[in-house]
Design a protein around this motif. Structure first.
Motif: not given
Length: 318
Positions: A240-245, A291-297
């Motif tokens: 979410f931080a990557v998305l927010a940035e 973002v997808l990889c962070f969520n899957l991890l």
């Protein structure tokens, strides 16, 4: 009828010959594997989480050596090469100033990830400390700290970040600070909930009974056993931080030009979406994949760090 005399107790039994008694010596025990190695081993058995971790590792390494991988500088313009579609010389095409989009995507990874990790680091440090104090001491400490966190929760996250940037001004550092402040209440609540389930355990009460200090109990017993939910929340918050940035940079409040950022590249390519689709497509795909990889991890870490799931996975179950 005269019976035959019984053999002495220490005599070898017939048929065994000179076989050695292997039970005489102490059993050799295999040393227990470190917990972090066992966690990595279980995580590697999850193909989705393992693949996501490898992709994230590649993106992070790419951001560390971005200047080596980039074919040209992020701001090297070439008027005759402007708005060129993807080709062998420019795999991601060029923008309206003739800059190589692939180079800007690679260099933008460092900016976006740096802001994301710094923001989550700020939230993790402050939020975990607040959650530890609120969950361990309870009573008025819990009431005061959690009511302050509720005040932050009352503001929409994006609006709160925009308000902070309106006061401090745009820029990568201020963007990381704004996102970090927004995520402090989340880490505080997750940590508090985890500490509430740990503070009354037998080993914590035993440490209190022998006169151990609160600092020692929190650092040696409470925090390590309350860490799994915090680790999972860290992975999810990085996404979410990557998305927010990217969102703040898209609005012009984050990373400022000429520095490349995935969100800034989306804003620059918005005006050429009909004629040059690649300007917004490739930075958008970079955001999507990260973002997808962070969520899957994070999903994989949740399964590995959960005691019940960990027992099933260690025993070969699914």
């Amino acid at each position: 009828m005269t019976g035959q005399p019984l053999p002495p107790p220490d005599a070898p039994v017939a048929g065994q010959g000179d076989a050695k008694d292997t039970s005489a010596g102490p059993a050799t025990l295999r040393p227990a594997r470190p917990r972090w190695r066992e966690t990595l081993g279980l995580l590697a058995r999850n193909p989705t989480a393992a693949f996501a971790g490898l992709v994230l590792l590649a993106i992070i390494l790419m951001s560390l050596v971005d200047e080596t991988l980039a074919a040209q500088g992020p701001n090297e313009t070439s008027v005759e090469d402007r708005l060129q579609p993807p080709s062998w010389s420019h795999p991601f095409g060029t923008d309206d100033l003739g800059r190589d989009v692939l180079s800007r995507v690679i260099l933008g990874a460092g900016v976006s990830l740096r802001v994301g990790f710094l923001a989550v680091g700020i939230a993790l440090l402050i939020g975990t400390l607040i959650g530890l104090l609120a969950g361990y001491y309870g009573r008025w400490v819990d009431d005061v700290l959690m009511r302050i966190m509720d005040m932050f929760f009352a503001f929409p996250a994006v609006l709160l970040a925009i308000a902070i940037l309106a006061v401090r001004g745009p820029g990568s550092g201020n963007t990381a600070l704004a996102i970090g402040i927004v995520y402090i209440p989340i880490f505080a609540r997750v940590t508090r909930a985890s500490v509430l389930g740990v503070r009354e355990e037998v080993y914590v009460r035993a440490s209190r009974s022998v006169g151990a200090s609160d600092l020692r109990i929190l650092s040696r017993h409470v925090l390590p056993n309350a860490a799994p939910p915090i680790i999972v929340q860290t992975s999810i918050s990085l996404a979410f931080a990557v998305l927010a940035e990217a969102a703040l940079s898209f609005l012009g409040l984050g990373t400022q030009p000429p520095n490349p950022s995935w969100g800034r590249m989306l804003a620059e390519g918005r005006g050429f979406i009909q004629d040059a689709w690649w300007l917004a497509f490739f930075p958008g795909m970079a955001i999507f994949l990260t973002v997808l990889c962070f969520n899957l991890l994070g999903d994989g870490l949740r399964d590995v760090l959960d005691p019940r799931q960990r027992t099933l996975m260690a025993g070969g179950g699914r």
